[in-house]
Write a protein that holds these residues in place. Structure first.
Motif, PDB file in Angstrom:
ATOM      1  N   VAL A 172     -14.086  -3.582   6.264  1.00  0.00           N
ATOM      2  CA  VAL A 172     -14.097  -4.899   6.897  1.00  0.00           C
ATOM      3  C   VAL A 172     -15.316  -5.072   7.789  1.00  0.00           C
ATOM      4  N   GLY A 227      -3.520  -6.420   8.771  1.00  0.00           N
ATOM      5  CA  GLY A 227      -3.389  -4.974   8.631  1.00  0.00           C
ATOM      6  C   GLY A 227      -2.047  -4.446   9.089  1.00  0.00           C
ATOM      7  N   ASP A 240       0.820  -1.217   0.000  1.00  0.00           N
ATOM      8  CA  ASP A 240       0.000   0.000   0.000  1.00  0.00           C
ATOM      9  C   ASP A 240       0.850   1.262   0.000  1.00  0.00           C
ATOM     10  N   THR A 275      -9.963  -9.348  10.608  1.00  0.00           N
ATOM     11  CA  THR A 275      -8.727  -8.648  10.256  1.00  0.00           C
ATOM     12  C   THR A 275      -7.792  -8.616  11.452  1.00  0.00           C
ATOM     13  N   LEU A 324      -9.339   0.847   6.527  1.00  0.00           N
ATOM     14  CA  LEU A 324     -10.000  -0.427   6.248  1.00  0.00           C
ATOM     15  C   LEU A 324     -11.248  -0.653   7.093  1.00  0.00           C
ATOM     16  N   SER A 336      -3.517   3.242   7.537  1.00  0.00           N
ATOM     17  CA  SER A 336      -4.040   2.271   6.582  1.00  0.00           C
ATOM     18  C   SER A 336      -5.090   1.376   7.226  1.00  0.00           C
ATOM     19  N   LYS A 350      -7.144   0.934   1.323  1.00  0.00           N
ATOM     20  CA  LYS A 350      -8.584   0.684   1.192  1.00  0.00           C
ATOM     21  C   LYS A 350      -8.916   0.065  -0.159  1.00  0.00           C
ATOM     22  N   LEU A 383      -7.875 -10.732   6.553  1.00  0.00           N
ATOM     23  CA  LEU A 383      -6.880  -9.709   6.224  1.00  0.00           C
ATOM     24  C   LEU A 383      -5.879  -9.551   7.362  1.00  0.00           C
ATOM     25  N   ALA A 439      -7.569  -3.545  -0.298  1.00  0.00           N
ATOM     26  CA  ALA A 439      -8.366  -4.453   0.528  1.00  0.00           C
ATOM     27  C   ALA A 439      -9.678  -4.804  -0.156  1.00  0.00           C
ATOM     28  N   GLN A 440     -10.317  -3.821  -0.788  1.00  0.00           N
ATOM     29  CA  GLN A 440     -11.573  -4.107  -1.486  1.00  0.00           C
ATOM     30  C   GLN A 440     -11.332  -5.065  -2.660  1.00  0.00           C
TER      31      GLN A 440
END
Length: 392
Positions: free
Chosen positions: A114, A101, A76, A121, A110, A106, A84, A99, A87-88
């Motif tokens: 999530v 993180g 990222d 996550t 999210l 960041s 974001k 996920l 992640a999508q």
């Protein structure tokens, strides 16, 4: 034609619904997505995390509860909007079920995603206290700045510190650490002479150190990024503060195991409070350090690596508890209250806050076997996040 905000929202909801149904398309595979900074100034952070996660899988295999684990890693670049978007894409397109993180901004980006998708996550890097409050699908295996700062303040007050000056980088982690240290130190009977904020980018510590010396405190608490700690320590010595009787203390971040081998002897004697040191005296940690160095060109593992290593352990154990099911609610429920022995020492997940509970160690930087290490001298057992304890 320009899409309305409502139309865009509908599109996201439909995509998430498709993701939920799509997860059943490959029942034998569980994909875990790591969204980490792998390039830029904070690239070393993400690389340590990914290395820790991959080492866990190499040691424990890629089959859990009859499901094959696949790790998908994305960079990222420390940009929240990137995190974001990535992640999508991972959830919707790659059918990622869990996920991992990274940095605080960041991870916060999210949170709505999530929560909407009910994706478990594991926060493997962020140390900001508020993170786990932003989504019921966040569980933390890293640490909190408040854990380290509160323990250090208590230790300092019990070991002769009466007056402290704070030098902290002007960013959210620095504000949190400085605030907790100040509150804990004064509650223990000490006083804060001054709290100085240092620019995060390209700082010159000299004027701040001189100002601290002019105030003649007995203790200087510092919080700066690990990459800047060596510069600060060098200037601390150059300006004679090491001969002034002022104790230099800070959180474990400033004595990062990856950076210590390249630092000067100016670091020797620095006192830190941290949850992991490569010198932690356990058989499990000695084996972890040896395996990590072998797999990563002799790079020493640091606190970030073990946070991701433990994050993968939590994921594996939760999948075992659910029989391989990846329903977010079931996974989070399974993670609550889990306890295990880590290379860092004993740790668990607080069932009420979903935050990490672990030992915090008082360490001194010493030269061992020709290299600098943070050597543990005192242990504070099973420390919870004090910010959340205070709010209960």
């Amino acid at each position: 034609m320009t899409r309305t905000p409502f139309a865009a929202l509908v599109g996201v909801v439909l995509a998430l619904a498709a993701m939920q149904s799509g997860r059943a398309q490959a029942p034998d595979v569980v994909q875990v997505g790591l969204v980490m900074p792998l390039t830029g100034v904070l690239g070393p952070v993400g690389k340590q995390a990914v290395a820790g996660a991959r080492l866990y899988m190499a040691q424990h295999g890629d089959m859990v509860a009859g499901r094959k684990i696949e790790l998908i890693v994305r960079d990222d670049a420390s940009v929240p909007d990137n995190a974001k978007r990535i992640a999508q894409e991972l959830i919707v397109n790659d059918k990622v079920a869990i996920l991992g993180g990274g940095l605080t901004p960041s991870v916060l980006a999210l949170a709505p995603l999530v929560t909407e998708s009910k994706t478990a996550t594991v926060v493997m890097v962020s140390g900001t206290s508020i993170v786990t409050e932003r989504s019921p699908y966040f569980v933390r295996t890293s640490w909190t700045h408040a854990q380290q700062a509160s323990v250090l303040a208590d230790w300092a007050a019990r070991n002769g510190s009466k007056r402290a000056t704070i030098i902290a980088s002007d960013w959210a982690p620095g504000h949190e650490a400085a605030g907790v240290f100040s509150a804990s130190f004064t509650a223990a009977g000490g006083s804060i002479d001054e709290a100085l904020k240092v620019p995060l980018a390209n700082p010159d510590f000299a004027p701040f150190l001189q100002r601290a010396r002019d105030g003649n405190p007995d203790t200087l608490f510092i919080f700066v990024p690990a990459s800047q700690a060596a510069i600060l320590a060098k200037q601390f010595v150059e300006r004679g503060l090491d001969k002034s009787g002022i104790k230099l203390i800070g959180p474990g971040d400033i004595a990062d195991d990856e950076d210590l081998p390249g630092m000067s002897d100016a670091m020797i004697g620095m006192i830190t409070a941290g949850f992991y040191s490569a010198a932690h005296p356990s058989d499990l940690n000695r084996a972890y350090v040896a395996a990590f160095r072998k797999a990563n060109a002799n790079v020493r593992p640091n606190f970030i690596s073990v946070s991701a290593y433990d994050g993968m352990h939590l994921i594996y154990e939760a999948l075992k508890a659910t029989g391989g099911k990846t329903n977010g609610d079931a996974l989070i429920e399974a993670m609550k209250g889990m306890a295990w022995e880590s290379p860092r020492g004993p740790m668990s997940i607080d069932p009420k806050t979903r935050d990490v509970v672990h030992d915090i160690y008082i360490r001194k930087v010493e030269r061992v076997g020709g290299e600098l290490y943070s050597v543990e001298h005192e242990t504070f057992k099973a420390i919870k996040d004090p910010a959340k304890v205070a709010n209960k």
